[in-house]
Design a protein around this motif. Structure first.
Motif, PDB file in Angstrom:
ATOM      1  N   SER A  18      -1.958   8.486  -1.427  1.00 21.24           N
ATOM      2  CA  SER A  18      -1.249   8.932  -0.347  1.00 21.24           C
ATOM      3  C   SER A  18       0.108   8.239  -0.330  1.00 21.24           C
ATOM      4  CB  SER A  18      -1.906   8.282   1.021  1.00 21.24           C
ATOM      5  OG  SER A  18      -1.947   6.773   0.741  1.00 21.24           O
ATOM      6  N   SER A  19       0.460   7.178  -0.984  1.00 22.40           N
ATOM      7  CA  SER A  19       1.801   6.596  -1.108  1.00 22.40           C
ATOM      8  C   SER A  19       2.731   7.712  -1.762  1.00 22.40           C
ATOM      9  CB  SER A  19       1.842   5.410  -1.509  1.00 22.40           C
ATOM     10  OG  SER A  19       1.098   4.332  -1.099  1.00 22.40           O
ATOM     11  N   GLY A  59       3.855   0.816  13.849  1.00 23.78           N
ATOM     12  CA  GLY A  59       2.978   1.397  13.045  1.00 23.78           C
ATOM     13  C   GLY A  59       1.915   0.629  12.604  1.00 23.78           C
ATOM     14  N   GLY A  60       1.875  -0.502  13.493  1.00 23.56           N
ATOM     15  CA  GLY A  60       0.700  -1.561  13.103  1.00 23.56           C
ATOM     16  C   GLY A  60      -0.551  -0.996  13.454  1.00 23.56           C
ATOM     17  N   GLY A  96       1.712  -1.256   9.100  1.00 24.92           N
ATOM     18  CA  GLY A  96       0.790  -2.421   9.013  1.00 24.92           C
ATOM     19  C   GLY A  96       1.182  -3.366  10.157  1.00 24.92           C
ATOM     20  N   GLY A  97       2.454  -3.541  10.269  1.00 23.11           N
ATOM     21  CA  GLY A  97       2.853  -4.762  10.867  1.00 23.11           C
ATOM     22  C   GLY A  97       2.312  -6.168  10.238  1.00 23.11           C
ATOM     23  N   ARG A  98       1.433  -6.725  11.210  1.00 24.33           N
ATOM     24  CA  ARG A  98       1.082  -8.113  10.723  1.00 24.33           C
ATOM     25  C   ARG A  98      -0.277  -7.943   9.775  1.00 24.33           C
ATOM     26  NH1 ARG A  98      -0.336 -10.622  16.116  1.00 24.33           N
ATOM     27  NH2 ARG A  98       0.496  -8.602  16.712  1.00 24.33           N
ATOM     28  N   LEU A 245      -3.176   1.684   5.904  1.00 27.54           N
ATOM     29  CA  LEU A 245      -2.873   2.571   4.893  1.00 27.54           C
ATOM     30  C   LEU A 245      -4.064   3.744   4.943  1.00 27.54           C
ATOM     31  CD1 LEU A 245      -1.538   0.975   1.438  1.00 27.54           C
ATOM     32  CD2 LEU A 245      -0.064   2.242   3.534  1.00 27.54           C
ATOM     33  N   VAL A 246      -5.116   3.277   4.977  1.00 29.40           N
ATOM     34  CA  VAL A 246      -6.228   4.322   5.325  1.00 29.40           C
ATOM     35  C   VAL A 246      -6.047   4.749   6.654  1.00 29.40           C
ATOM     36  CG1 VAL A 246      -8.686   4.570   5.743  1.00 29.40           C
ATOM     37  CG2 VAL A 246      -7.650   3.207   3.765  1.00 29.40           C
ATOM     38  N   MET A 247      -5.839   4.287   7.720  1.00 31.12           N
ATOM     39  CA  MET A 247      -5.620   5.027   9.208  1.00 31.12           C
ATOM     40  C   MET A 247      -4.548   5.858   8.953  1.00 31.12           C
ATOM     41  SD  MET A 247      -5.809   1.530  11.531  1.00 31.12           S
ATOM     42  CE  MET A 247      -5.727   2.153  12.861  1.00 31.12           C
TER      43      MET A 247
END
Length: 667
Positions: A18-19, A59-60, A96-98, A245-247
């Protein structure tokens, strides 16, 4: 005898296809979704109906949860209108954030002409000598810190030890499913999500006994003991950053073409900073009864800007991050009650009654690599404590050192590869400080001065050696690479607890999100439900459900009646807690990092000074000085304007302005 060893298994990095399909985009490459529609107008779900556009800032976990729930529920309900969801994330490489990880080959940001900063107030301390007359900062530590500032020409990503071994979790470490109180609803939806992630190898369970607490051995001050934490705990397979990443990829799966288009589209824009000063502008009609009705702007209510460029107009806005930026972003909008909840205080604790505003702690994250011929001093200590136990210890909650909270071995957890031709081992650890330490040595997190980094690194490593009963220098002298990061707005110490008359949370009395239907803006995050990954995910889910319900059933109520969780800003003291209040999160206050099961060895107590001092000033008030300045005092009276005095507050305390301002003690 079990060793906390670095396994010799080759690390197999997850292939993130996906990246490649959805690379991180810069603002220059980003276009609003309306400019790049998935399907042509002939494929519209309803002819002549404009799509519903939702912008999510952050985008967390909470932002991506909101997006995924909006998209999935919209598709399941078979609505006739189209839905466009756009997530704006400040992450340079990925969302992803934290809940993020550093992966093999990650390139550092390009910083031109960066000079290592020094703070004059620290020069004297750093020039101090130890008893042997040597500098306090070893050469290996200083060299690694210089590499982080791009002052050495060999800062190629693969030349760094930290960038060549495997995934490294530098923030969130553990996923668990907390048990909420009776009024907060349940976590059944998140438990189902965890079960699904386990089946699809997104998550991996911590082996029994691999998460422990490090305690002093009782009467003998030279002894230590490890006690396993009980409860189901998980981590991201291939890194905690694999979870968002999966989300993200799940959200992208709703982008269909031609006959596969079902009415949803999703975009995520990486490394995009919505301007805190003028990046959010309300362009809707605040006087209409229903924010879904078409007006001259087609129901669009929000315009976003990055720099001097518009990045789109949207029907709804979701704030899924917190801290100063979220506060500033909404400060100039008419959604005053909504904005009041975003005001943030930074402190390591809150009073027992919860505090007046959102309170976030600050935590230092130190990732360091140690090199040893056999096993590092840390591994040897843990091995001796475990005796004949066959389980490896991945993560240690440090209970015998007040400046530290957690030590995690990334090399064990993520099966880092070792060089077969090398006679030495590399072990990579993540060390998290306590909130009190983070506040004491807080600095500008985007550009920490070099001397502050030196001081923080040496203190954290020295305190780690003390915690493990090691000699000074046993760990610091074996460090071959390191990376220091300050999470200035880390874990919420309290949560906003509201219970709307319509029970918007679904499954309990506490809503778990905030939504201002008048202006079409909502908030999701761990600060509204529970300071954990689970709390962030569930908050986003609840908000998305309510937003769709509002849009689909808007004819049943007036627009403002759909609002959830907004505080009462009137001066009537009887209504101060009518619509909600901040409550302390004991688990976060105990651990300092969230997502950790309750400790059986907790000794946490609310500070007496916090209870007495702040509770007496709970009903704070701002005042306008005679010279025209507005006050922002919390019960001590407002800060006056130039040449004026600031009144205000229930006790009518005064604070002089300009050259005679009253200083406030930081608790």
């Amino acid at each position: 005898m079990m060793m906390w060893r670095t396994p010799l298994l080759l690390y197999t990095r997850l292939t993130l296809l996906s990246s490649l399909l959805f690379p991180a985009s810069s603002f220059a490459a980003f276009r609003p979704p309306s400019a790049t529609r998935i399907a042509s107008s002939s494929m519209s779900m309803s002819s002549g109906t404009s799509p519903k556009k939702v912008a999510i800032l952050g985008g967390g976990i909470s932002g991506l949860s909101t997006a995924s729930q909006l998209l999935s529920r919209h598709k399941q309900s078979g609505q006739s209108y189209e839905l466009e969801v756009t997530v704006f994330d400040t992450g340079r490489l990925r969302p992803g954030g934290r809940c993020s990880s550093r992966l093999v080959g990650d390139k550092p940001p390009v910083v031109k002409n960066q000079q290592p900063q020094r703070r004059a107030c620290d020069d004297e301390d750093l020039q101090a000598k130890n008893q042997d007359g040597n500098n306090m900062t070893p050469k290996n530590i200083h060299k690694a810190l210089l590499a982080n500032t791009n002052q050495q020409g060999n800062n190629d990503s693969m030349a760094r030890v930290l960038n060549s071994c495997g995934a490294i979790d530098h923030a969130a470490q553990i996923v668990s499913v907390p048990t909420l109180d009776d009024n907060s609803g349940d976590m059944d939806h998140f438990q189902s999500q965890v079960d699904e992630w386990l089946k699809s190898d997104v998550l991996e369970s911590f082996p029994e006994g691999s998460v422990c607490e490090l305690l002093d051995g009782g009467e003998d001050s030279n002894k230590l003991k490890l006690e396993p934490l009980e409860g189901d705990m998980y981590y991201g397979k291939g890194g905690m950053g694999n979870i968002p990443l999966v989300m993200r990829d799940y959200c992208s799966s709703f982008n269909g073409f031609g006959e596969n288009y079902t009415g949803q589209s999703f975009r995520i824009a990486q490394d995009v900073w919505v301007s805190p000063s003028n990046g959010v502008k309300y362009i809707g009609n605040r006087n209409r009864d229903d924010n879904n009705s078409d007006d001259d702007g087609g129901g669009l209510q929000w315009e976003l800007r990055a720099g001097n460029k518009s990045i789109g107009k949207y029907h709804n806005l979701v704030i899924s991050h917190n801290g100063k930026c979220a506060d500033r972003i909404m400060s100039r909008t008419p959604a005053k009650a909504f904005h009041s909840l975003l005001r943030t205080k930074f402190a390591p604790y809150v009073p027992q009654w919860g505090g007046r505003e959102m309170t976030l702690n600050s935590i230092y994250s130190l990732v360091f690599a140690v090199k040893s011929d056999d096993a590092s001093p840390i591994s040897k200590v843990v091995s001796n404590l475990c005796n004949q136990d066959k389980n490896d210890v991945y993560t240690i909650m440090i209970k015998n050192e007040p400046t530290l909270r957690l030590l995690s071995c990334n090399s064990l957890k993520h099966h880092h590869a070792q060089n077969k031709n090398s006679e030495s081992n590399i072990e990579i650890y993540t060390l998290l400080s306590s909130p009190i330490f983070g506040k004491q040595f807080k600095g500008p997190q985007e550009n920490l001065p070099l001397d502050l980094q030196e001081k923080v690194v040496m203190k954290m490593l020295s305190n780690l050696e003390n915690s493990f009963k090691l000699e000074q220098g046993d760990v610091s002298n074996s460090v071959v690479d390191l990376k220091l990061q300050l999470w200035g707005a880390a874990v919420p110490m309290n949560t906003w607890s509201s219970s709307s008359s319509s029970n918007g949370g679904g499954g309990g009395g506490v809503d778990g999100f905030v939504y201002d239907a008048t202006y079409g803006v909502g908030a999701a995050g761990d600060w509204i439900l529970d300071p954990s990954i689970a709390g962030a995910w569930e908050s986003g889910r609840r908000l998305a459900d309510w937003m769709l319900k509002h849009h689909e059933e808007s004819d049943k109520k007036k627009g403002g009646e759909w609002s959830v969780g907004l505080p009462d800003l009137t001066n009537n003291s009887n209504n101060k807690e009518k619509n909600g209040k901040f409550v302390p999160s004991r688990v976060a206050l105990e651990s300092g990092i969230g997502s950790i099961p309750p400790s059986p060895n907790s000794t946490f107590e609310f500070p007496t000074s916090s209870n007495d001092g702040q509770s007496q000033r709970r009903q704070g008030g701002g005042g306008r000085g005679r010279g025209g300045g507005r006050g922002r005092g919390r019960g001590r009276g407002g800060r006056g304007g130039r040449n004026g005095r600031g009144g205000g507050g229930r006790n009518s305390n005064r604070a002089r302005s300009n050259n005679d301002r009253t200083s406030q003690t930081v608790s």
